[in-house]
Design a protein around this motif. Structure first.
Motif, PDB file in Angstrom:
ATOM      1  N   VAL A 426     -11.318  -0.288 -22.393  1.00  0.00           N
ATOM      2  CA  VAL A 426     -10.570  -0.003 -21.167  1.00  0.00           C
ATOM      3  C   VAL A 426     -11.425  -0.170 -19.914  1.00  0.00           C
ATOM      4  N   PRO A 427     -12.594   0.487 -19.816  1.00  0.00           N
ATOM      5  CA  PRO A 427     -13.388   0.281 -18.594  1.00  0.00           C
ATOM      6  C   PRO A 427     -13.829  -1.168 -18.414  1.00  0.00           C
ATOM      7  N   GLY A 428     -14.125  -1.850 -19.520  1.00  0.00           N
ATOM      8  CA  GLY A 428     -14.530  -3.247 -19.412  1.00  0.00           C
ATOM      9  C   GLY A 428     -13.415  -4.114 -18.864  1.00  0.00           C
ATOM     10  N   HIS A 429     -12.231  -3.983 -19.405  1.00  0.00           N
ATOM     11  CA  HIS A 429     -11.109  -4.797 -18.934  1.00  0.00           C
ATOM     12  C   HIS A 429     -10.729  -4.447 -17.495  1.00  0.00           C
ATOM     13  N   LEU A 430     -10.839  -3.179 -17.111  1.00  0.00           N
ATOM     14  CA  LEU A 430     -10.549  -2.822 -15.718  1.00  0.00           C
ATOM     15  C   LEU A 430     -11.501  -3.540 -14.765  1.00  0.00           C
ATOM     16  N   VAL A 431     -12.769  -3.592 -15.140  1.00  0.00           N
ATOM     17  CA  VAL A 431     -13.746  -4.308 -14.310  1.00  0.00           C
ATOM     18  C   VAL A 431     -13.395  -5.789 -14.232  1.00  0.00           C
ATOM     19  N   PHE A 432     -13.018  -6.377 -15.365  1.00  0.00           N
ATOM     20  CA  PHE A 432     -12.725  -7.811 -15.386  1.00  0.00           C
ATOM     21  C   PHE A 432     -11.439  -8.134 -14.622  1.00  0.00           C
ATOM     22  N   LEU A 433     -10.419  -7.282 -14.758  1.00  0.00           N
ATOM     23  CA  LEU A 433      -9.187  -7.488 -14.002  1.00  0.00           C
ATOM     24  C   LEU A 433      -9.432  -7.364 -12.497  1.00  0.00           C
ATOM     25  N   TYR A 434     -10.250  -6.398 -12.120  1.00  0.00           N
ATOM     26  CA  TYR A 434     -10.569  -6.236 -10.701  1.00  0.00           C
ATOM     27  C   TYR A 434     -11.326  -7.460 -10.177  1.00  0.00           C
ATOM     28  N   THR A 435     -12.206  -8.010 -11.005  1.00  0.00           N
ATOM     29  CA  THR A 435     -12.951  -9.210 -10.602  1.00  0.00           C
ATOM     30  C   THR A 435     -12.002 -10.391 -10.394  1.00  0.00           C
ATOM     31  N   ILE A 436     -11.066 -10.564 -11.317  1.00  0.00           N
ATOM     32  CA  ILE A 436     -10.095 -11.658 -11.173  1.00  0.00           C
ATOM     33  C   ILE A 436      -9.260 -11.471  -9.918  1.00  0.00           C
ATOM     34  N   SER A 437      -8.828 -10.227  -9.675  1.00  0.00           N
ATOM     35  CA  SER A 437      -8.017  -9.961  -8.490  1.00  0.00           C
ATOM     36  C   SER A 437      -8.810 -10.189  -7.209  1.00  0.00           C
ATOM     37  N   SER A 438     -10.083  -9.777  -7.219  1.00  0.00           N
ATOM     38  CA  SER A 438     -10.911  -9.938  -6.013  1.00  0.00           C
ATOM     39  C   SER A 438     -11.159 -11.405  -5.699  1.00  0.00           C
ATOM     40  N   MET A 439     -11.257 -12.229  -6.742  1.00  0.00           N
ATOM     41  CA  MET A 439     -11.487 -13.654  -6.538  1.00  0.00           C
ATOM     42  C   MET A 439     -10.179 -14.428  -6.361  1.00  0.00           C
ATOM     43  N   GLN A 440      -9.075 -13.679  -6.300  1.00  0.00           N
ATOM     44  CA  GLN A 440      -7.750 -14.268  -6.097  1.00  0.00           C
ATOM     45  C   GLN A 440      -7.456 -15.327  -7.157  1.00  0.00           C
ATOM     46  N   GLY A 441      -7.815 -14.984  -8.384  1.00  0.00           N
ATOM     47  CA  GLY A 441      -7.562 -15.905  -9.485  1.00  0.00           C
ATOM     48  C   GLY A 441      -6.229 -15.633 -10.133  1.00  0.00           C
ATOM     49  N   GLY A 442      -5.677 -16.648 -10.755  1.00  0.00           N
ATOM     50  CA  GLY A 442      -4.438 -16.483 -11.494  1.00  0.00           C
ATOM     51  C   GLY A 442      -3.213 -16.518 -10.616  1.00  0.00           C
ATOM     52  N   HIS A 443      -2.076 -16.273 -11.268  1.00  0.00           N
ATOM     53  CA  HIS A 443      -0.790 -16.316 -10.586  1.00  0.00           C
ATOM     54  C   HIS A 443      -0.067 -14.983 -10.736  1.00  0.00           C
ATOM     55  N   THR A 444      -0.799 -13.916 -11.016  1.00  0.00           N
ATOM     56  CA  THR A 444      -0.179 -12.637 -11.327  1.00  0.00           C
ATOM     57  C   THR A 444      -0.788 -11.525 -10.483  1.00  0.00           C
ATOM     58  N   THR A 445       0.082 -10.748  -9.833  1.00  0.00           N
ATOM     59  CA  THR A 445      -0.363  -9.561  -9.110  1.00  0.00           C
ATOM     60  C   THR A 445      -0.563  -8.423 -10.106  1.00  0.00           C
ATOM     61  N   LEU A 446      -1.652  -7.692  -9.952  1.00  0.00           N
ATOM     62  CA  LEU A 446      -1.980  -6.633 -10.899  1.00  0.00           C
ATOM     63  C   LEU A 446      -1.234  -5.353 -10.534  1.00  0.00           C
ATOM     64  N   THR A 447       0.008  -5.246 -10.998  1.00  0.00           N
ATOM     65  CA  THR A 447       0.784  -4.022 -10.802  1.00  0.00           C
ATOM     66  C   THR A 447       0.427  -3.011 -11.899  1.00  0.00           C
ATOM     67  N   ILE A 448       0.857  -1.763 -11.704  1.00  0.00           N
ATOM     68  CA  ILE A 448       0.567  -0.727 -12.689  1.00  0.00           C
ATOM     69  C   ILE A 448       1.201  -1.061 -14.038  1.00  0.00           C
ATOM     70  N   ILE A 449       2.425  -1.516 -14.013  1.00  0.00           N
ATOM     71  CA  ILE A 449       3.101  -1.811 -15.276  1.00  0.00           C
ATOM     72  C   ILE A 449       2.437  -2.985 -15.988  1.00  0.00           C
TER      73      ILE A 449
END
Length: 522
Positions: A426-449
């Motif tokens: 869990v902590p590892g994936h949270l860090v990686f998701l935050y990194t992807i979001s910060s770099m504006q990668g992908g086509h998906t907004t990181l919502t809670i759901i």
């Protein structure tokens, strides 16, 4: 004095050698000090009093004490000789040593940095895949998507297996001298080049078949393009990653770090990014050459296949790699087929514009699961190697599936490392998701759901993989199979299939429940 000695010697002939061996002068001081401790000599002294030889008492006591002391020394020598023999026996050849005793904190501390490094490597690979999915070669030759999990899985089939073999060899003392290191390195490097070339070729065939079955049409030029891209990518990636793995294992051994904790994650961290970058660049270049020079792709295939006899000759000279060269194909080929099935899921999902956002997360979830289970499998294998040889260990391996409680909640070191690795998800994936979001990668907004569904898929994937690894490594060990050569390819391939399948399922559920305003697949 002489008569008493003669009479005593005649009465106790077995003590003559003892008296001569230990010496009279050597035993004088001990005779008087230990007089009270030798109560059995009182009867002998009484008989001497009848002869009126009171002045000879110390001599008799000395002789009796000398005999006792000599017997004690003889027993001590025998005991020391036995210990020396046991020590000599243990020193012959490489000693397995005792199983490593590590705390949860030390395991977590050693795994954390390589795990994060590997995770950032998968994030970078996901960013690359998110970009290259829009290239012409990925749009025109969609079977390249099927190659992605299969070739990324080579890090589990080849590089992680190489890291696990060398880590075990380093831990049990088979790489202590320069000659042993050179023999082990050259044999293993030649072996993975053979495996990379063959697996790359078979992966391209699987991609062609999986692409042909649903669509119903076959393109020979695209098939040769897939073959050349796959073989060249597998060969170059395995060569570079193999050399890096050797440096990591030798360096960690010198620094006193357990190679099992760091080698496989570092192989994964560089493996995903390097392999995907090579696949994208090589396939794009060969696709452009296909428009003007049709003969280039067949020449590339022929060149790498022509090198196979050289690598086979080198690998056969090493007894350890010779065994794998003949018997290690089944797990690699089956793992490639499993990963290709995951690639088919990726191809059909990412090709749908509604789910294009899945591309950036696929290498991350697959890479993290594969990294964690590879660390656990390598640790269990090393633990069993320290107890003996496959099929001959002192620990009775379970023939049936282990209880989940024994896998995750027992007090042994392997269960402890299982809990540590699972808690990193869990902590590892949270860090990686935050990194992807910060770099504006992908086509998906990181919502809670979205995060809830993503974490559920990741936790379920790792939970299943850790449980299967506990059963699989012991099952292989009980049947005389070396888990370093067989378990990791299966486990990482299962990680690819589970990760891709669960992630695709999560995206489809999110789409069905109406999470579309978060631009999932926009």
């Amino acid at each position: 004095m002489v008569s008493v000695l003669e009479e005593s010697t005649m009465s106790f002939p077995e003590q003559k050698d003892t008296l001569q061996t230990n010496g009279l002068a050597h035993s004088v001081s001990d005779g008087r000090e230990d007089f009270n401790a030798n109560l059995e000599n009182v009867q002998l002294v009484g008989t001497l009093e009848l002869l009126g030889q009171q002045e000879e008492l110390p001599v008799v006591v000395i002789e009796s004490r000398a005999n006792a002391k000599g017997q004690q020394e003889e027993d001590a020598l025998l005991e020391n000789g036995s210990q020396s023999t046991e020590s000599d026996d243990t020193d012959q050849g490489p000693r397995p040593g005792a199983p490593l005793k590590e705390t949860s904190f030390s395991i977590g501390l050693q795994v954390l940095f390589p795990f994060l490094l590997a995770g950032f490597g998968t994030v970078a690979a996901g960013m690359v895949l998110d970009i290259v999915q829009h290239w012409d070669v990925f749009k025109e030759v969609t079977e390249v998507f099927i190659l992605v999990p299969a070739l990324l899985g080579l890090k589990g089939n080849l590089e992680m297996t190489l890291a696990s073999r060398l880590s075990t060899a380093a831990n049990i003392g088979q790489m202590d001298t320069a000659k042993e290191q050179w023999t082990m390195i050259t044999g293993n490097m030649a072996l993975i080049q053979v495996q990379a070339t063959v697996v790359g070729f078979l992966a391209s065939i699987a991609a062609v078949i999986f692409g042909w079955i649903p669509d119903g049409h076959f393109n020979m030029s695209h098939a040769i393009l897939l073959c050349a891209s796959s073989v060249a990518t597998a060969f170059i990636a395995s060569l570079v990653l193999g050399m890096i793995m050797i440096g990591v294992i030798l360096g960690s051994k010198k620094m006193g770090i357990n190679p099992d904790n760091v080698a496989t994650p570092i192989a994964a961290s560089l493996g995903d990014l390097l392999t995907l970058a090579l696949l994208s660049g090589i396939s794009w270049g060969l696709y452009e050459e296909l428009k003007s020079n049709v003969y280039v792709n067949p020449l590339v295939c022929a060149f790498f296949v022509a090198l196979l006899p050289l690598w086979i000759i080198i690998a056969k000279r090493n007894p350890a790699t010779q065994e794998v060269l003949y018997s290690g194909w089944e797990p690699v080929i089956i793992a490639m087929a499993i990963s290709s099935a995951g690639g088919l899921i990726l191809d059909k999902t990412v090709s749908d514009p509604n789910f294009a956002g899945m591309a950036v997360f696929t290498p991350v979830i697959n890479g993290v699961g594969g990294n964690l289970v590879a660390v656990q499998a390598s640790r269990i294998s090393t633990y069993l190697h320290m107890l003996g040889m496959p099929g001959e260990g002192t620990e009775a391996p379970p023939c049936r599936c282990p209880s989940p409680c024994s896998t995750f909640f027992s007090s042994d070191v392997n269960s402890r490392s299982t809990r540590v690795l699972f808690f990193l998800v869990v902590p590892g994936h949270l860090v990686f998701l935050y990194t992807i979001s910060s770099m504006q990668g992908g086509h998906t907004t990181l919502t809670i759901i979205f995060i809830v569904f993503y974490m559920t898929a990741a936790l379920l994937q790792v939970l299943i993989l850790l449980y299967i690894s506990d059963w699989m490594v012991h099952w292989m060990w009980a049947r005389g199979m070396n888990p370093d050569n067989f378990s990791i390819p299966y486990l990482t391939a299962l990680g690819d299939l589970l990760g891709t399948g669960l992630l695709a399922l999560s995206f489809r559920i999110l789409w069905l429940i109406g999470d579309r305003d978060s631009d999932v697949g926009d």
